[in-house]
Design a protein around this motif. Sequence first.
Motif, PDB file in Angstrom:
ATOM      1  N   VAL A  85      41.618  45.538  29.523  1.00 52.62           N
ATOM      2  CA  VAL A  85      40.415  45.264  30.422  1.00 52.62           C
ATOM      3  C   VAL A  85      38.942  46.024  29.676  1.00 52.62           C
ATOM      4  CG1 VAL A  85      41.119  46.637  31.909  1.00 52.62           C
ATOM      5  CG2 VAL A  85      39.663  44.424  32.762  1.00 52.62           C
ATOM      6  N   ASP A  86      37.954  45.405  30.391  1.00 56.20           N
ATOM      7  CA  ASP A  86      36.607  45.706  29.801  1.00 56.20           C
ATOM      8  C   ASP A  86      35.764  46.030  30.339  1.00 56.20           C
ATOM      9  OD1 ASP A  86      37.061  45.810  26.245  1.00 56.20           O
ATOM     10  OD2 ASP A  86      36.807  43.756  26.719  1.00 56.20           O
ATOM     11  N   VAL A  87      35.567  45.615  31.381  1.00 57.30           N
ATOM     12  CA  VAL A  87      34.868  45.281  32.823  1.00 57.30           C
ATOM     13  C   VAL A  87      35.740  45.522  34.213  1.00 57.30           C
ATOM     14  CG1 VAL A  87      32.494  45.266  33.759  1.00 57.30           C
ATOM     15  CG2 VAL A  87      32.752  44.707  31.533  1.00 57.30           C
ATOM     16  N   ILE A  88      35.754  46.084  34.978  1.00 58.87           N
ATOM     17  CA  ILE A  88      36.230  45.961  36.486  1.00 58.87           C
ATOM     18  C   ILE A  88      34.608  44.920  37.116  1.00 58.87           C
ATOM     19  CG2 ILE A  88      36.754  46.630  38.432  1.00 58.87           C
ATOM     20  CD1 ILE A  88      38.567  46.391  35.883  1.00 58.87           C
ATOM     21  N   THR A  89      35.039  44.122  37.953  1.00 58.50           N
ATOM     22  CA  THR A  89      33.681  44.206  39.198  1.00 58.50           C
ATOM     23  C   THR A  89      34.058  44.161  40.840  1.00 58.50           C
ATOM     24  OG1 THR A  89      34.228  41.165  39.239  1.00 58.50           O
ATOM     25  CG2 THR A  89      32.645  41.811  37.304  1.00 58.50           C
ATOM     26  N   THR A  90      33.044  44.251  41.306  1.00 60.84           N
ATOM     27  CA  THR A  90      33.199  44.812  42.519  1.00 60.84           C
ATOM     28  C   THR A  90      32.190  43.593  43.913  1.00 60.84           C
ATOM     29  OG1 THR A  90      31.624  46.828  42.111  1.00 60.84           O
ATOM     30  CG2 THR A  90      33.999  47.002  42.161  1.00 60.84           C
ATOM     31  N   GLY A  91      31.923  43.667  45.019  1.00 62.22           N
ATOM     32  CA  GLY A  91      31.341  43.169  45.200  1.00 62.22           C
ATOM     33  C   GLY A  91      30.945  43.314  47.207  1.00 62.22           C
ATOM     34  N   THR A  92      29.994  43.215  47.790  1.00 65.74           N
ATOM     35  CA  THR A  92      30.356  43.188  49.051  1.00 65.74           C
ATOM     36  C   THR A  92      29.108  42.230  49.403  1.00 65.74           C
ATOM     37  OG1 THR A  92      29.580  44.832  50.922  1.00 65.74           O
ATOM     38  CG2 THR A  92      28.295  45.347  48.992  1.00 65.74           C
ATOM     39  N   LYS A 149      31.537  38.568  37.982  1.00 67.82           N
ATOM     40  CA  LYS A 149      32.952  38.382  36.889  1.00 67.82           C
ATOM     41  C   LYS A 149      32.179  37.215  35.962  1.00 67.82           C
ATOM     42  CE  LYS A 149      37.436  37.300  35.490  1.00 67.82           C
ATOM     43  NZ  LYS A 149      39.179  36.569  36.662  1.00 67.82           N
ATOM     44  N   GLN A 150      32.095  36.091  36.939  1.00 69.07           N
ATOM     45  CA  GLN A 150      32.510  34.670  35.946  1.00 69.07           C
ATOM     46  C   GLN A 150      30.835  34.869  34.710  1.00 69.07           C
ATOM     47  OE1 GLN A 150      31.760  31.899  38.983  1.00 69.07           O
ATOM     48  NE2 GLN A 150      34.016  31.256  38.782  1.00 69.07           N
ATOM     49  N   TRP A 151      29.561  35.705  35.479  1.00 68.98           N
ATOM     50  CA  TRP A 151      28.626  35.843  34.163  1.00 68.98           C
ATOM     51  C   TRP A 151      28.766  36.129  33.559  1.00 68.98           C
ATOM     52  CZ3 TRP A 151      24.150  37.486  38.091  1.00 68.98           C
ATOM     53  CH2 TRP A 151      23.856  36.742  39.599  1.00 68.98           C
ATOM     54  N   ILE A 152      29.179  37.728  33.819  1.00 65.74           N
ATOM     55  CA  ILE A 152      29.838  38.513  32.332  1.00 65.74           C
ATOM     56  C   ILE A 152      30.770  37.757  31.571  1.00 65.74           C
ATOM     57  CG2 ILE A 152      30.570  40.848  31.739  1.00 65.74           C
ATOM     58  CD1 ILE A 152      30.069  41.954  34.397  1.00 65.74           C
ATOM     59  N   GLY A 153      31.342  37.218  31.721  1.00 65.95           N
ATOM     60  CA  GLY A 153      32.401  35.892  30.907  1.00 65.95           C
ATOM     61  C   GLY A 153      31.966  35.284  30.135  1.00 65.95           C
ATOM     62  N   ALA A 154      30.845  34.450  30.432  1.00 65.11           N
ATOM     63  CA  ALA A 154      30.029  33.442  29.696  1.00 65.11           C
ATOM     64  C   ALA A 154      28.182  34.114  29.258  1.00 65.11           C
ATOM     65  CB  ALA A 154      29.025  33.070  31.412  1.00 65.11           C
ATOM     66  N   VAL A 159      37.268  40.667  31.459  1.00 62.98           N
ATOM     67  CA  VAL A 159      36.246  40.854  32.849  1.00 62.98           C
ATOM     68  C   VAL A 159      37.516  40.073  33.929  1.00 62.98           C
ATOM     69  CG1 VAL A 159      34.515  40.881  34.139  1.00 62.98           C
ATOM     70  CG2 VAL A 159      34.378  40.561  31.880  1.00 62.98           C
ATOM     71  N   TRP A 160      37.806  41.303  35.496  1.00 63.28           N
ATOM     72  CA  TRP A 160      38.460  41.286  35.562  1.00 63.28           C
ATOM     73  C   TRP A 160      37.937  41.998  37.222  1.00 63.28           C
ATOM     74  CZ3 TRP A 160      43.504  44.809  34.378  1.00 63.28           C
ATOM     75  CH2 TRP A 160      44.200  43.652  33.467  1.00 63.28           C
ATOM     76  N   THR A 161      38.041  40.978  38.474  1.00 62.69           N
ATOM     77  CA  THR A 161      37.822  41.508  39.612  1.00 62.69           C
ATOM     78  C   THR A 161      38.412  42.597  40.377  1.00 62.69           C
ATOM     79  OG1 THR A 161      38.869  40.291  41.330  1.00 62.69           O
ATOM     80  CG2 THR A 161      37.046  39.095  39.658  1.00 62.69           C
TER      81      THR A 161
END
Length: 397
Positions: free
Chosen positions: A40-47, A361-366, A18-20
């Motif tokens: 990479v498998d998942v990209i995390t975005t945020g606002t 990202k941390q949630w997914i990685g854990a 997972v990467w931001t």
Amino acid sequence: MRTIAEINEKINNQTVVVWTVEELKVRVAEVGVTQAAKEVDVITTGTFEPMESSGAIINLGHTDPPIKIRSCWLDGILAYSGFGAVDLYLGATQSVDYERGDGLEEESKERGGGHVIEDLIAGKTVHLRAIGQVTDCYPRASFETTITRDTINQFYLYNPRNIYQNFIVGVNGGDRPLYTYLGPLQPRLGNAVYSNPGAISPLFNDPNLETIGIGTRIFLGGGIGYIAWEGTQNFTLQKRLPNQTPIGPAATLALIGDAKQMERRWVRGCYFKNYGPSLMLGVGVPIPVLHEEVIKKCAVQDKELVAPVVDFSIPRRVRPTFGLVTYAQLKSGRITIEGKQVRTAPLASIYLSRQVAIELKQWIGAGKFTLTERVAPIPSDRAFLPQDRWGATIALE
């Protein structure tokens, strides 16, 4: 290249990569789109930004004798009660009822529904006063108590319009200060305010909403939420650049999530001077890397995204603009309008937007957050209809 089921298996085994979205953009610059897509498998975005079309559904539980609530105030702020007997909807921008303010101090007049939602999420006590419609099955005429998130049944956010895909830049070409939903705008182009955090924002990184849809699981206010529907004012027919990103307000999403899971850090009431209350909300959206094109879209940079500069001094639905500026220009701190250097400032917290993506990202990685298949796409053919009528009169001060 991948399916969501395959990605979820990696998440459950804690072997997922997972990467931001910021990390992804850096990696693409180093190794290119094709290689990054392999890694990479998942990209995390945020606002983290004001989202005023938000609110909370609250079920109080029945009193004894029962009451059918028809007027209700939470810390002096009116909640909508025109459905189930003890169901309420508290809008984020609802302000203190001046006629029924329950003796609140003057400084409380800047509080709104967003502040009450924040307080409930924080575990604080909120005063409730209700007036009932007396019927044979609901004989109680009034009720007064205090509530917390632990003394009520359902408490969840249902937000009709969140995370605009893009928005405007507000300026004021007039000769007096203006107080707007973007905050104060100084006269004679004294400042420029923008709302969207740019290239880290969720919907800029999936501009055609190919991986995002109804049923997508998201980070909402520090808890788990879902995309419930298209948002109000969803305008997917907005003009777009060759990279498919819109040049102004476009797609929006309706979001839902259990407020009892949320954290005060990510749900904050706020107030705009001489305009009214609102709600600052953290939202993170995971983007599964199903194929290489996903990486290409997520690689978009602030210099490749634009927003229109709109003059709020003209009090009409369609206001004149000073053209388009890039988010790279906005984030530099100054833009040029008709030869004049104008200071810029974001309403969104760039820092907290980044922190949303990191936490997701941390949630997914854990292994604490898996992805969902969307059950339906967001409509892609929505026009934006005005509420004009022939013969209507307009009163302007």
